[in-house]
Scaffold this motif. Structure first.
Motif, short mmCIF file in Angstrom:
data_model
loop_
_atom_site.label_atom_id
_atom_site.label_comp_id
_atom_site.label_asym_id
_atom_site.label_seq_id
_atom_site.Cartn_x
_atom_site.Cartn_y
_atom_site.Cartn_z
N MET A 1 0.85 -1.15 0.00
CA MET A 1 0.00 0.00 0.00
C MET A 1 0.90 1.22 0.00
SD MET A 1 -2.52 1.33 2.99
CE MET A 1 -3.60 -0.02 2.72
N THR A 2 0.52 2.21 -0.78
CA THR A 2 1.21 3.50 -0.80
C THR A 2 0.29 4.50 -0.13
OG1 THR A 2 2.34 2.95 -2.84
CG2 THR A 2 2.19 5.28 -2.28
N TRP A 3 0.77 5.20 0.90
CA TRP A 3 -0.12 6.13 1.58
C TRP A 3 0.23 7.59 1.37
CZ3 TRP A 3 3.02 2.78 4.21
CH2 TRP A 3 3.99 3.32 5.04
N ARG A 4 1.46 7.91 0.98
CA ARG A 4 1.78 9.30 0.63
C ARG A 4 3.16 9.37 0.03
NH1 ARG A 4 4.79 12.79 4.09
NH2 ARG A 4 5.48 11.77 5.98
N GLN A 5 3.50 10.53 -0.49
CA GLN A 5 4.83 10.77 -1.02
C GLN A 5 5.71 11.25 0.12
OE1 GLN A 5 3.53 9.22 -3.91
NE2 GLN A 5 5.51 9.99 -4.48
N GLY A 6 6.91 10.71 0.18
CA GLY A 6 7.86 11.15 1.18
C GLY A 6 8.76 12.24 0.62
N SER A 20 4.30 0.07 2.24
CA SER A 20 4.52 -1.09 3.08
C SER A 20 3.37 -2.06 2.85
CB SER A 20 4.61 -0.71 4.57
OG SER A 20 5.11 -1.79 5.32
N CYS A 21 3.43 -3.20 3.51
CA CYS A 21 2.35 -4.19 3.47
C CYS A 21 1.61 -4.15 4.80
CB CYS A 21 2.91 -5.59 3.22
SG CYS A 21 3.69 -5.76 1.62
N PHE A 22 0.29 -4.30 4.75
CA PHE A 22 -0.53 -4.24 5.95
C PHE A 22 -1.52 -5.38 5.99
CE2 PHE A 22 0.95 0.02 5.29
CZ PHE A 22 1.22 0.48 6.57
N LEU A 23 -1.93 -5.73 7.18
CA LEU A 23 -2.96 -6.73 7.43
C LEU A 23 -4.00 -6.05 8.30
CD1 LEU A 23 -3.95 -9.74 7.63
CD2 LEU A 23 -2.67 -9.82 9.76
N ALA A 24 -5.28 -6.18 7.95
CA ALA A 24 -6.37 -5.62 8.75
C ALA A 24 -7.43 -6.69 8.95
CB ALA A 24 -6.97 -4.40 8.06
N LEU A 48 -4.80 -3.58 13.02
CA LEU A 48 -3.99 -3.21 11.86
C LEU A 48 -2.54 -3.52 12.17
CD1 LEU A 48 -3.91 -1.77 9.09
CD2 LEU A 48 -3.57 0.36 10.35
N ALA A 49 -1.88 -4.27 11.29
CA ALA A 49 -0.48 -4.63 11.48
C ALA A 49 0.31 -4.28 10.22
CB ALA A 49 -0.34 -6.12 11.77
N GLU A 50 1.42 -3.57 10.40
CA GLU A 50 2.32 -3.31 9.29
C GLU A 50 3.30 -4.47 9.23
OE1 GLU A 50 5.52 -0.06 7.56
OE2 GLU A 50 4.66 0.25 9.55
N TRP A 51 3.40 -5.10 8.05
CA TRP A 51 4.25 -6.28 7.90
C TRP A 51 5.04 -6.13 6.60
CZ3 TRP A 51 2.26 -11.52 9.93
CH2 TRP A 51 3.29 -12.44 9.98
N PRO A 52 6.18 -5.45 6.63
CA PRO A 52 6.98 -5.27 5.42
C PRO A 52 7.41 -6.61 4.83
CG PRO A 52 7.75 -3.82 7.16
CD PRO A 52 6.77 -4.77 7.78
N PRO A 53 7.55 -6.69 3.50
CA PRO A 53 7.89 -7.96 2.85
C PRO A 53 9.18 -8.60 3.35
CG PRO A 53 7.32 -6.30 1.22
CD PRO A 53 7.36 -5.62 2.54
N HIS A 54 10.16 -7.80 3.75
CA HIS A 54 11.44 -8.33 4.19
C HIS A 54 11.47 -8.74 5.67
CE1 HIS A 54 11.51 -4.06 5.24
NE2 HIS A 54 12.29 -4.44 6.25
N ALA A 55 10.43 -8.43 6.42
CA ALA A 55 10.40 -8.69 7.86
C ALA A 55 9.84 -10.07 8.17
CB ALA A 55 9.57 -7.63 8.57
N ASP A 56 10.36 -10.70 9.23
CA ASP A 56 9.89 -12.01 9.67
C ASP A 56 8.57 -11.92 10.44
OD1 ASP A 56 12.07 -13.31 8.55
OD2 ASP A 56 13.25 -13.16 10.39
N GLU A 57 8.28 -10.75 10.99
CA GLU A 57 7.05 -10.55 11.77
C GLU A 57 6.61 -9.10 11.63
OE1 GLU A 57 8.95 -9.79 16.16
OE2 GLU A 57 8.69 -11.85 15.51
#
Length: 91
Positions: A1-6, A20-24, A48-57
């Motif tokens: 998901m893209t939520w804004r420009q940095g 980032s990737c999220f689970l709801a 709501l959990a943020e779970w980036p693709p490279h993270a184990d949790e």
């Protein structure tokens, strides 16, 4: 998901998109101090959990008290907030 420009563009992210990737999921948190409904049930909220693709949790979690989403064929199923200035784009 893209939520804004940095503000920090890189070679791999030239537009500085914050993504980032999220689970709801809907949950009923249990606690003695949470008021129950007349039927004795606990109120639902979005977990709501943020779970980036490279993270184990998941790297961050939180509960949102938005109402449930009614899904339609064109709906993403994402809970919408009632105002604010954030824009969420579901990829």
């Amino acid at each position: 998901m893209t939520w804004r420009q940095g503000t920090k563009a890189t070679t791999g992210n030239p537009t500085a998109s914050m993504t980032s990737c999220f689970l709801a999921i809907r949950v009923r948190p249990a606690n003695r101090d949470i008021p129950r409904a007349d039927d004795g049930s606990l109120p639902e909220c979005w977990l709501l959990a943020e779970w980036p693709p490279h993270a184990d949790e998941p790297t961050d979690t939180g509960c949102l008290t938005c109402p449930p989403v009614r899904r339609s064929p064109s709906s993403s199923g994402w809970p919408r907030s009632g105002g604010g200035s954030s824009t969420i784009t579901v990829n």
